[in-house]
Each structure stands twice: as structure tokens, then as C-alpha cells.
Design a protein around this motif. Structure first.
Motif, mmCIF file in Angstrom:
data_model
loop_
_atom_site.group_PDB
_atom_site.id
_atom_site.type_symbol
_atom_site.label_atom_id
_atom_site.label_comp_id
_atom_site.label_asym_id
_atom_site.label_seq_id
_atom_site.Cartn_x
_atom_site.Cartn_y
_atom_site.Cartn_z
ATOM 1 N N ALA A 1 17.716 9.881 51.063
ATOM 2 C CA ALA A 1 17.770 11.344 50.912
ATOM 3 C C ALA A 1 18.754 11.704 49.803
ATOM 4 C CB ALA A 1 18.183 11.993 52.224
ATOM 5 N N GLN A 2 18.448 12.775 49.079
ATOM 6 C CA GLN A 2 19.276 13.198 47.951
ATOM 7 C C GLN A 2 20.170 14.394 48.288
ATOM 8 O OE1 GLN A 2 19.342 11.585 44.841
ATOM 9 N NE2 GLN A 2 18.227 10.082 46.060
ATOM 10 N N ARG A 3 19.801 15.148 49.333
ATOM 11 C CA ARG A 3 20.570 16.348 49.671
ATOM 12 C C ARG A 3 20.785 16.404 51.185
ATOM 13 N NH1 ARG A 3 18.634 21.858 47.406
ATOM 14 N NH2 ARG A 3 20.868 22.262 47.675
ATOM 15 N N ASP A 4 22.000 16.781 51.588
ATOM 16 C CA ASP A 4 22.268 16.881 53.018
ATOM 17 C C ASP A 4 21.546 18.077 53.638
ATOM 18 O OD1 ASP A 4 23.812 18.642 51.587
ATOM 19 O OD2 ASP A 4 25.642 18.321 52.720
ATOM 20 N N GLN A 5 21.185 19.081 52.811
ATOM 21 C CA GLN A 5 20.436 20.226 53.344
ATOM 22 C C GLN A 5 19.062 19.804 53.876
ATOM 23 O OE1 GLN A 5 22.155 20.234 50.530
ATOM 24 N NE2 GLN A 5 23.075 22.235 50.086
ATOM 25 N N SER A 6 18.451 18.824 53.222
ATOM 26 C CA SER A 6 17.139 18.370 53.688
ATOM 27 C C SER A 6 17.242 17.745 55.075
ATOM 28 C CB SER A 6 16.556 17.358 52.700
ATOM 29 O OG SER A 6 17.372 16.195 52.616
ATOM 30 N N LEU A 7 18.381 17.124 55.364
ATOM 31 C CA LEU A 7 18.587 16.552 56.691
ATOM 32 C C LEU A 7 18.843 17.634 57.724
ATOM 33 C CD1 LEU A 7 20.795 13.493 55.680
ATOM 34 C CD2 LEU A 7 18.305 13.639 55.873
ATOM 35 N N LEU A 8 19.459 18.727 57.299
ATOM 36 C CA LEU A 8 19.640 19.863 58.206
ATOM 37 C C LEU A 8 18.296 20.475 58.585
ATOM 38 C CD1 LEU A 8 22.755 21.649 56.639
ATOM 39 C CD2 LEU A 8 22.637 20.548 58.883
ATOM 40 N N ARG A 9 17.381 20.507 57.634
ATOM 41 C CA ARG A 9 16.056 21.049 57.933
ATOM 42 C C ARG A 9 15.335 20.192 58.976
ATOM 43 N NH1 ARG A 9 15.998 22.343 52.326
ATOM 44 N NH2 ARG A 9 14.831 20.462 51.795
ATOM 45 N N LYS A 10 15.601 18.883 58.957
ATOM 46 C CA LYS A 10 15.021 18.010 59.976
ATOM 47 C C LYS A 10 15.538 18.364 61.359
ATOM 48 C CE LYS A 10 14.052 13.906 57.160
ATOM 49 N NZ LYS A 10 14.238 12.429 57.041
ATOM 50 N N ILE A 11 16.827 18.709 61.426
ATOM 51 C CA ILE A 11 17.398 19.123 62.713
ATOM 52 C C ILE A 11 16.740 20.405 63.193
ATOM 53 C CG2 ILE A 11 19.477 20.006 63.843
ATOM 54 C CD1 ILE A 11 21.122 18.141 62.166
ATOM 55 N N LYS A 12 16.591 21.330 62.266
ATOM 56 C CA LYS A 12 16.038 22.636 62.633
ATOM 57 C C LYS A 12 14.601 22.533 63.109
ATOM 58 C CE LYS A 12 16.155 27.392 61.062
ATOM 59 N NZ LYS A 12 16.598 28.306 59.986
ATOM 60 N N SER A 13 13.842 21.676 62.467
ATOM 61 C CA SER A 13 12.432 21.558 62.839
ATOM 62 C C SER A 13 12.204 20.559 63.968
ATOM 63 C CB SER A 13 11.609 21.134 61.621
ATOM 64 O OG SER A 13 12.050 19.881 61.126
ATOM 65 N N GLY A 14 13.027 19.524 64.048
ATOM 66 C CA GLY A 14 12.783 18.469 65.026
ATOM 67 C C GLY A 14 13.573 18.577 66.309
ATOM 68 N N LEU A 15 14.724 19.271 66.282
ATOM 69 C CA LEU A 15 15.572 19.352 67.473
ATOM 70 C C LEU A 15 15.967 20.791 67.792
ATOM 71 C CD1 LEU A 15 17.962 16.369 66.616
ATOM 72 C CD2 LEU A 15 16.020 16.323 68.201
ATOM 73 N N PRO A 16 15.021 21.725 67.829
ATOM 74 C CA PRO A 16 15.383 23.126 68.052
ATOM 75 C C PRO A 16 15.961 23.384 69.434
ATOM 76 C CG PRO A 16 13.004 22.845 68.208
ATOM 77 C CD PRO A 16 13.561 21.533 67.736
ATOM 78 N N ASP A 17 15.629 22.520 70.411
ATOM 79 C CA ASP A 17 16.122 22.735 71.773
ATOM 80 C C ASP A 17 17.510 22.150 71.994
ATOM 81 O OD1 ASP A 17 13.749 23.985 72.411
ATOM 82 O OD2 ASP A 17 12.796 22.115 73.055
ATOM 83 N N LYS A 18 17.948 21.296 71.097
ATOM 84 C CA LYS A 18 19.236 20.637 71.276
ATOM 85 C C LYS A 18 20.309 21.147 70.313
ATOM 86 C CE LYS A 18 17.294 16.314 73.038
ATOM 87 N NZ LYS A 18 17.215 14.838 72.862
#
Length: 393
Positions: A309-326
Motif C-alpha cells: 500500500a502507498q497511502r495509509d488513507q487507503s487502509l482506513l477506507r478498508k476499515i470503514k468498508s470492512g469493519l463498520p460494526d467494530k
């Protein structure tokens, strides 16, 4: 022929004369007293020359809400010279900076701390600097070590590892970008803050709020109001948690960190100044010490599983889309933050009076502005030329 006075008549005349004299003296004294009283009541010399203003002048000034000092009364010492009291918010909050990689070779960190303490009024309050150049910053902030804490980056975090199922052994994570390895430390800010402040005065175990900041951010207004105005964002629905605490001998701090109904949360600004896209800016993260841990752990796991990954923001988007309940990512009001561009720097703009953070970000090309324009801009907003020019060590 003058009739001859008898002794009794002579005595009467003398007594009458004495009484007249006493009466006259009494009248004179009374008149003098009355005149002196009226003079004191009507005194009007109340200017800065120090003369008395008189009782009536004092009463008139009291009615007007202003009491002027008489010449023979020494003024009280001004309370403005006394240092402001350490507030509850400062006693329960800390600001964490990350000085790694190229920025640790510049004076960005010193400039950021200066802005926090002088413009941000974050005095007698704790700042933690996570860095791989610990010896350098310990020298720089030696005189301020009571409140500016240098946290040395640990080797296991500088070279993170992960378990390889194929070899049944730990292997170094092959990050394509060393910058991403440094940014991974953002997921460890709570751990480093706790370690750095364990012996600090007036903080642990009271530490509750943590504000992470990139060191290329400058503070131009008091930062404590930001903590106060956004405190509600960190405290979700505590109805069940507080009920459990009141019914049993549970510690509210432990409940906040362990209660599964209490969703983990990170608060950030939108990284897009004008568009409608909800892209998080990880340069500023507002978090609760306990409530943030699950989100930070999930973010760190995405770092470790996505070494290319090149940007930490892209990893934040994974959290938002993949772990919305947690994990919940909440957007902070943009009125606190300004991204200056070339035009802003040339005109000396600092947005509005509510602006607290100035982010000198590559996103809007501010670092590409000619050096002399940047120098003039930072001299203006900091009120000093001390850190106007970026120094490289």
C-alpha cells in the motif's frame, strides 16, 4: 450717675459673656466641619495624577461599575502575572507527535511544539514525541522534559514482523515504502503515550484524550477549546456501561476499554477540502485512550497485511468498508483546519478565527510554494522568524 452694680449682677454678666463665647466657638467649629465634609464629598480630582476622588465620586463610580483608586491606597497586584491554572482537560489529555524519516532531519518538530506551546497555549500540558532520533530530541527539549516527552521507537516496531504459516516462523514485513513503515507508528500512539507518561506529573491514570498530529502541522489558536468542543464525539452511548458500573463494583475505565457494546472510534478531518468525498486525513486523529485501541489494532493489521500500500488513507477506507460494526471513523468539523495553498500563503490568509490547525500538506501543493513565500507566511502566523525557514540537519 451710673448705678453701682451688685456682686450678683457682675457674676451674671460674666456668665452670660462666657456662654456667648462658647456658643460662638461651637458655631464656628460646626460650620468648619460641614464645609470640610462637603469638600470631601464633592472631590473631583480623580485623574491619573493620583489625587483623591472623594466619597461621592467613589459612590458614583460604584454605580457605574468602576471604582477608581484613591491616592493613599496602594493598588492590588494584577492577577494577570499569575500563571493560568492547569485545567482538568489538560490533566486528562496529551498530544502525540510522530517525528520519523525525513521530517526528523528538519526543524518541523521544534516548530510544531513551539506553535503548540505559544499559539496553542498548551503549556504545563503533556506532549509526546515518537521518534527514531531520540538522542537528538532529548537534547533539543532537555529544558522542557517535564512536559515534552521523547519516546524512542522500539526495534520491533521499526522492523515489524508477521507470522508466516508456510515457514512457521516470523518474517520481516516487506514494506514497499519505508514511509509506510513509519506511518504504521500512528497505530501505536496510545501504547507510546502510556509508556511515556507513566511517571509524568498530573496525568496517568487520568489520561483520557489523545490528539495525534503530524509535525508539519502548525497551531495558530488555543487548542484546548478543540478538546472541549469535541469531547462529546468520544463518549458514545454509555447508558448500559454506566448502569453496570453503578450496580456493581466495576471500574468505569475498565468497562470503557472492554465493553463490547462500546464501539471503537477515531475522529479525523476530511482530506478533501472542497469535494464531497469522505476521505480521512490521518494527519490529525482525535481519540479516547481506551476506545481507540480496537480501531488502531484493526488499522495496524491492514498495514501488516498490505505491505505494498502507498497511502495509509487507503487502509482506513478498508476499515470503514470492512469493519463498520467494530470501528467507527467520525469526521471532524472542517472549520478547525486549513490547508493553505500558494494563494493563501502569498496573501497571508489564516482562514477564520475558529481555525486552529494549519496543515502544510503536499495534498494542496503548499510545500511546492517558493521558499521565500513560505518563510513570510510562517513568520506572520507564528509571530516570529525563528522557524520560518525549514532547516535540514
Amino acid at each position: 450717675i451710673t448705678p453701682k452694680r451688685t456682686p450678683s449682677a457682675v457674676a451674671f454678666c460674666r456668665t452670660r459673656s462666657l456662654l456667648v463665647l462658647v456658643f460662638t466657638v461651637s458655631v464656628v467649629i460646626s460650620i468648619a466641619t460641614v464645609l470640610q465634609f462637603h469638600a470631601s464629598m464633592d472631590g473631583s480630582a480623580d485623574g491619573p495624577d493620583g489625587s483623591s476622588i472623594g466619597l461621592r465620586g467613589q459612590r458614583r463610580n460604584q454605580m457605574d461599575g468602576t471604582i477608581k483608586m484613591t491616592a493613599d491606597v496602594a493598588p492590588e497586584k494584577s492577577s494577570a502575572s499569575k500563571p493560568p491554572p492547569v485545567t482538568t482537560m489538560k490533566m486528562t489529555s496529551a498530544i502525540v507527535l510522530l517525528a520519523m524519516g525525513n521530517v526528523s532531519q528538519t526543524n518541523y518538530t521544534e516548530r510544531c511544539v513551539y506553535s503548540l506551546q505559544n499559539k496553542g497555549e498548551w503549556n504545563d500540558a503533556h506532549i509526546v514525541i515518537i521518534t527514531n532520533e531520540g538522542d537528538h530530541y532529548e537534547r533539543v527539549f532537555e529544558a522542557e522534559r517535564e512536559f515534552v516527552h521523547v519516546a524512542h521507537a522500539k526495534d520491533e516496531h521499526l522492523v515489524p514482523t508477521r507470522w508466516d504459516e508456510k515457514t512457521s516462523a516470523f518474517e520481516n514485513i516487506p514494506y514497499k515504502s519505508l514511509t509506510m513503515a513509519y506511518k504504521r507508528f500512528k497505530t501505536l500512539v496510545v501504547e507510546y503515550a502510556e509508556d511515556a507518561l507513566v511517571h509524568a506529573r498530573n496525568i496517568l491514570p487520568n489520561l483520557q484524550n489523545i490528539l495525534y498530529m503530524d509535525v508539519d502541522i502548525i497551531v495558530i489558536n488555543p487548542v484546548e477549546p478543540f478538546f472541549v468542543e469535541n469531547q462529546h464525539r468520544l463518549s458514545g452511548d454509555l447508558t448500559k456501561t454506566m448502569g453496570n458500573a453503578l450496580q456493581g463494583s466495576y471500574n468505569i475505565t475498565e468497562l470503557r476499554s472492554n465493553d463490547t457494546d462500546f464501539k471503537s472510534k477515531l475522529c479525523m478531518f476530511n482530506d478533501c477540502r472542497t469535494c464531497a468525498k469522505n476521505i480521512q486525513n490521518s494527519g490529525i486523529i482525535f481519540m479516547d485512550r481506551f476506545r481507540a485501541k480496537a480501531c488502531l489494532k484493526a488499522w495496524r493489521d491492514f498495514f501488516d497485511s498490505s505491505p505494498y500500500a502507498q497511502r495509509d488513507q487507503s487502509l482506513l477506507r478498508k476499515i470503514k468498508s470492512g469493519l463498520p460494526d467494530k470501528c467507527q471513523l467520525e469526521t471532524l468539523s472542517k472549520r478547525y483546519l486549513m490547508y493553505p495553498d500558494w494563494k493563501d500563503m502569498r496573501l497571508g490568509n489564516t482562514s477564520t478565527s475558529s481555525t486552529i490547525f494549519i496543515h502544510n500538506s503536499n495534498t494542496y501543493g503548499s510545500t511546492l510554494v517558493p521558499d521565500h513565500v513560505q518563510n513570510q507566511y510562517f513568520t506572520k502566523i507564528l509571530g516570529t522568524a525563528r522557524f520560518a525557514e525549514v532547516e535540514h540537519f
